[in-house]
Design a protein around this motif. Sequence first.
Motif, mmCIF file in Angstrom:
data_model
loop_
_atom_site.group_PDB
_atom_site.id
_atom_site.type_symbol
_atom_site.label_atom_id
_atom_site.label_comp_id
_atom_site.label_asym_id
_atom_site.label_seq_id
_atom_site.Cartn_x
_atom_site.Cartn_y
_atom_site.Cartn_z
ATOM 1 N N ASN A 104 0.788 -0.966 -0.007
ATOM 2 C CA ASN A 104 -0.161 0.040 0.526
ATOM 3 C C ASN A 104 0.776 1.762 0.070
ATOM 4 N N ALA A 105 2.282 1.252 0.868
ATOM 5 C CA ALA A 105 2.576 2.315 1.100
ATOM 6 C C ALA A 105 3.792 2.843 -0.040
ATOM 7 N N LEU A 106 4.383 1.411 -0.999
ATOM 8 C CA LEU A 106 4.479 1.861 -2.498
ATOM 9 C C LEU A 106 3.513 1.992 -2.830
ATOM 10 N N ALA A 107 2.327 1.356 -3.428
ATOM 11 C CA ALA A 107 1.231 2.057 -4.087
ATOM 12 C C ALA A 107 1.218 3.869 -4.161
ATOM 13 N N ALA A 108 0.824 3.950 -3.254
ATOM 14 C CA ALA A 108 0.955 5.397 -2.694
ATOM 15 C C ALA A 108 1.491 6.790 -3.520
ATOM 16 N N ALA A 109 2.750 5.711 -3.753
ATOM 17 C CA ALA A 109 3.860 7.179 -3.560
ATOM 18 C C ALA A 109 3.962 7.270 -5.576
ATOM 19 N N ASP A 110 2.989 8.072 -5.821
ATOM 20 C CA ASP A 110 2.234 7.737 -7.898
ATOM 21 C C ASP A 110 2.498 9.053 -8.643
ATOM 22 N N GLY A 111 3.589 9.721 -7.668
ATOM 23 C CA GLY A 111 3.337 11.216 -8.196
ATOM 24 C C GLY A 111 4.843 11.089 -9.368
ATOM 25 N N GLN A 112 5.435 12.691 -9.562
ATOM 26 C CA GLN A 112 6.429 12.813 -9.869
ATOM 27 C C GLN A 112 7.464 13.150 -8.961
ATOM 28 N N LEU A 113 7.182 13.663 -7.674
ATOM 29 C CA LEU A 113 8.106 13.634 -6.867
ATOM 30 C C LEU A 113 7.782 12.559 -5.175
ATOM 31 N N ASP A 114 7.329 11.186 -5.722
ATOM 32 C CA ASP A 114 7.144 10.898 -4.604
ATOM 33 C C ASP A 114 7.972 8.966 -5.111
ATOM 34 N N GLY A 115 8.569 8.808 -3.924
ATOM 35 C CA GLY A 115 9.435 7.404 -4.047
ATOM 36 C C GLY A 115 9.993 7.038 -2.707
ATOM 37 N N VAL A 116 10.744 6.130 -2.866
ATOM 38 C CA VAL A 116 11.070 5.066 -1.127
ATOM 39 C C VAL A 116 12.235 5.859 -1.576
ATOM 40 N N ILE A 117 12.484 5.682 -0.312
ATOM 41 C CA ILE A 117 14.443 5.481 0.601
ATOM 42 C C ILE A 117 13.953 4.148 1.366
ATOM 43 N N LEU A 118 15.249 3.789 1.111
ATOM 44 C CA LEU A 118 15.867 2.151 2.156
ATOM 45 C C LEU A 118 16.967 2.764 2.788
ATOM 46 N N PRO A 119 16.781 2.336 3.730
ATOM 47 C CA PRO A 119 17.466 2.306 4.742
ATOM 48 C C PRO A 119 17.700 1.645 4.991
ATOM 49 N N VAL A 120 19.333 1.041 4.989
ATOM 50 C CA VAL A 120 20.163 0.210 5.159
ATOM 51 C C VAL A 120 21.338 0.070 5.923
ATOM 52 N N ALA A 121 20.983 -1.180 7.464
ATOM 53 C CA ALA A 121 21.945 -0.741 8.693
ATOM 54 C C ALA A 121 23.595 -1.684 7.823
ATOM 55 N N ALA A 122 24.424 -1.138 8.698
ATOM 56 C CA ALA A 122 25.677 -1.683 7.371
ATOM 57 C C ALA A 122 26.540 -2.849 7.799
ATOM 58 N N GLU A 123 25.115 -3.796 8.089
ATOM 59 C CA GLU A 123 25.491 -4.938 8.432
ATOM 60 C C GLU A 123 25.384 -6.056 7.050
ATOM 61 N N PHE A 124 26.100 -7.526 7.139
ATOM 62 C CA PHE A 124 25.759 -8.077 6.194
ATOM 63 C C PHE A 124 24.406 -8.957 6.269
#
Length: 227
Positions: A104-124
């Motif tokens: 649902n969150a991914l589908a809601a990012a539907d405009g020119q300035l909508d997108g995803v930021i992926l926080p990733v811990a520096a761990e394998f």
Amino acid sequence: VLIVDFDPQGAATVGLGINANAVESTIYTALFDMSVDPHDVVQHTAFDNIDVIPANIDLSAAEVQLVTEVGREQILNGVLRKLKAEYDVIIVDCQPSLGLLTVNALAAADGQLDGVILPVAAEFFALRGVALLMQSIEKVQSRINPALEVYGVLVTMYTNPLHCEEVCQRIYEAFENKVFHTFISRSIKLPDSSVAAAPIVIYAPGHKTAKEYREVARELVSRGIVA
């Protein structure tokens, strides 16, 4: 800025000083009660220009309920559509899972300035989770939301040992120019700010980690993602 807490644990809600168990309506209410105006669910925080739609444990039932809903992937989008014109930025804080709430969150990012930021811990171990999430993002792009874009990968919990350097190298290899230049360091100030129910940039504005988050914001602005 509107923060939409989309995690049943309600960390974003508590971290902004709102007791979600004491409010009448949460994001769960807005999703499933069509008589509720999303404006009535928004809570004003103690911080200038920051509002939040709270979440609590009730949201954990949403995954099961969404299965039988018509247009189940677009329900959050319907809620946010009524609010978008009133905010410069809407941030949806998702739970670390790949269920219907995340879709649902991914589908809601539907405009020119909508997108995803992926926080990733520096761990394998975190790398595997990102790989699985990217698969989900690609499915949403192909089946539901072709406009969905990954803004970037934000490395968090960063320390100086060789282990972190190796993880970051793999992240660079996988995402190339999608990695934010700024890394977020591991710091006790972050849990301290959560206990104090204040954003790190307000709780400890001069601290290294607060400066790093401001640098991430500057990167978003410089790329035209946030005005």
